[in-house]
Design an enzyme around this catalytic site. Sequence first.
Site, PDB file in Angstrom:
ATOM      1  N   CYS A  97     -19.307  25.612 -50.016  1.00 46.14           N
ATOM      2  CA  CYS A  97     -19.209  26.718 -50.966  1.00 46.14           C
ATOM      3  C   CYS A  97     -20.521  26.875 -51.703  1.00 46.14           C
ATOM      4  CB  CYS A  97     -18.071  26.462 -51.925  1.00 46.14           C
ATOM      5  SG  CYS A  97     -16.498  26.615 -51.082  1.00 46.14           S
ATOM      6  N   GLY A 137     -41.541   7.507 -38.905  1.00 46.98           N
ATOM      7  CA  GLY A 137     -40.102   7.563 -39.130  1.00 46.98           C
ATOM      8  C   GLY A 137     -39.510   8.678 -38.285  1.00 46.98           C
TER       9      GLY A 137
HETATM   10  C1  LIG Z   1     -41.676   9.075 -45.455  1.00 46.21           C
HETATM   11  C2  LIG Z   1     -42.682   8.019 -45.286  1.00 46.21           C
HETATM   12  C3  LIG Z   1     -43.057   7.617 -44.009  1.00 46.21           C
HETATM   13  C4  LIG Z   1     -42.514   8.250 -42.750  1.00 46.21           C
HETATM   14  O1  LIG Z   1     -42.813   9.588 -42.647  1.00 46.21           O
HETATM   15  P1  LIG Z   1     -42.367  10.382 -41.297  1.00 46.21           P
HETATM   16  O2  LIG Z   1     -42.799  11.780 -41.580  1.00 46.21           O
HETATM   17  O3  LIG Z   1     -40.904  10.246 -41.185  1.00 46.21           O
HETATM   18  O4  LIG Z   1     -43.106   9.741 -40.177  1.00 46.21           O
HETATM   19  C5  LIG Z   1     -43.977   6.589 -43.894  1.00 46.21           C
HETATM   20  N1  LIG Z   1     -44.489   5.996 -44.989  1.00 46.21           N
HETATM   21  C6  LIG Z   1     -44.142   6.362 -46.246  1.00 46.21           C
HETATM   22  C7  LIG Z   1     -44.736   5.668 -47.393  1.00 46.21           C
HETATM   23  C8  LIG Z   1     -43.239   7.386 -46.436  1.00 46.21           C
HETATM   24  O5  LIG Z   1     -42.906   7.740 -47.682  1.00 46.21           O
END
Ligand SMILES: *Cc1c(COP(=O)(O)O)cnc(C)c1O
Length: 414
Positions: free
Chosen positions: A344, A275
């Site tokens: 704030c 991600g």
């Molecule tokens: C958050 C998450 C990801 C992605 O993690 P990144 O650090 O953004 O690469 C992938 N799989 C699951 C199940 C997640 O909760």
Amino acid sequence: MGGCDTTEIIKKFGTPLYVLDENYIRNTCKEYISALGEYGNGLIAYAGKALLCKKMCKIVASEGLGLDVVSGGELATALQAGFDTSKIYFHGNNKSRQELEMAVKANVHAIVIDSFFEIDLLNDVCKKLGKKQAVLVRSNPGVEAHTHHYIQTAKVDSKFGFFVDDGTAEKAIATIAKSSFLNFLGLHCHIGSQIFEVTPFELAAKKMIDFAAKVKAKLGVTVSELNLGGGFGIEYIDEDRPLTPKEYIGLVAKQVKDYCKTKDMPQPKLIFEPGRSIVGPAGVTLYTVGAIKDIPNVRKYISVDGGMHENPRHALYQAQYKVALANRLDETCTEKITIAGKCCESGDMLARDVMLPPVKSGDNLVIFSTGAYNYSMASNYNRNLIPPIVLVNKGKAEYMIRPQTYDDIMNRDV
Ligand SMILES: *Cc1c(COP(=O)(O)O)cnc(C)c1O
């Protein structure tokens, strides 16, 4: 960025403003796909929680990626964007009945089961809809990785999934195997975030393959998909040394292939879920400096027109960022500055003790690597507006998300 001058972008779109480089995102997607290419049977699923909107869905879809969603809202976004549901995975430790119904009706590829409660709930949902749903089982392999460290624990203390070592995960699979409405597809694990090493992924992969062999022998069920999660690190500050997708995924995929061979197991479909690393480094946030407060021998604050409502990461967990003055990039950094937001709340900071040239009100500050977990975590705290996102590519800058208006934040008020 993307062939555009950020100071010109500011003149046209104003601040605060998120800017995202489309080509950077696309190239990273391509790198991930090519890294997994040699394995043969794999999928890169973009973890939508990093940043999701209809345009993001279209970009990752056109690069051939799948998608992880973690809520009905993310699923609705994907559906409206026309995302191929046979490439959608639905995660989360407490999905509601309504969310599960929505996912089953939409024919998502797999629901990643996280609890015994969910096994019963999903079974009931499927029974009522008269449909069978493929599932993965979120397993905790006892490898925990975060930033520059990883640990192997006998730790059961996580809100997510089923622990492998104490037999809970096996019990979950046995329960699923008995259901006539759930189809056990395989295993999922996600070991952390901002990981800069390959070893923890390799350890988790081995543990999962050992576990797959065990459930095959004991329960007669086959793990045909192995999803090893995301968490690949990006560079926020100079000390961060991310590996390339090839280094992370290429190596782990090879290990999975070899290890399956030594265990005489068929190679499962292999899924990774990056991600942050797909969208994080592709984004920056642009601000205009307002008030400046110099407390002699204590600290110099500069306040910008954004804050924790559009980037809560420093307030939440002391996240660090690299910063610069977009309009004076070539000047020498001589001052130690703390960057305050306009909310704030004393804890509303964006960066602490960063070096900048002598800052003047009206300068344009840029914070780097804000493409992930900024817009997606933004709120209307203090009834501040969430900034728009501008997508830049080949010298063109266009809204990907339009500016919020005061009417937007009032239109549900009764
Ligand atoms: C958050 C998450 C990801 C992605 O993690 P990144 O650090 O953004 O690469 C992938 N799989 C699951 C199940 C997640 O909760």
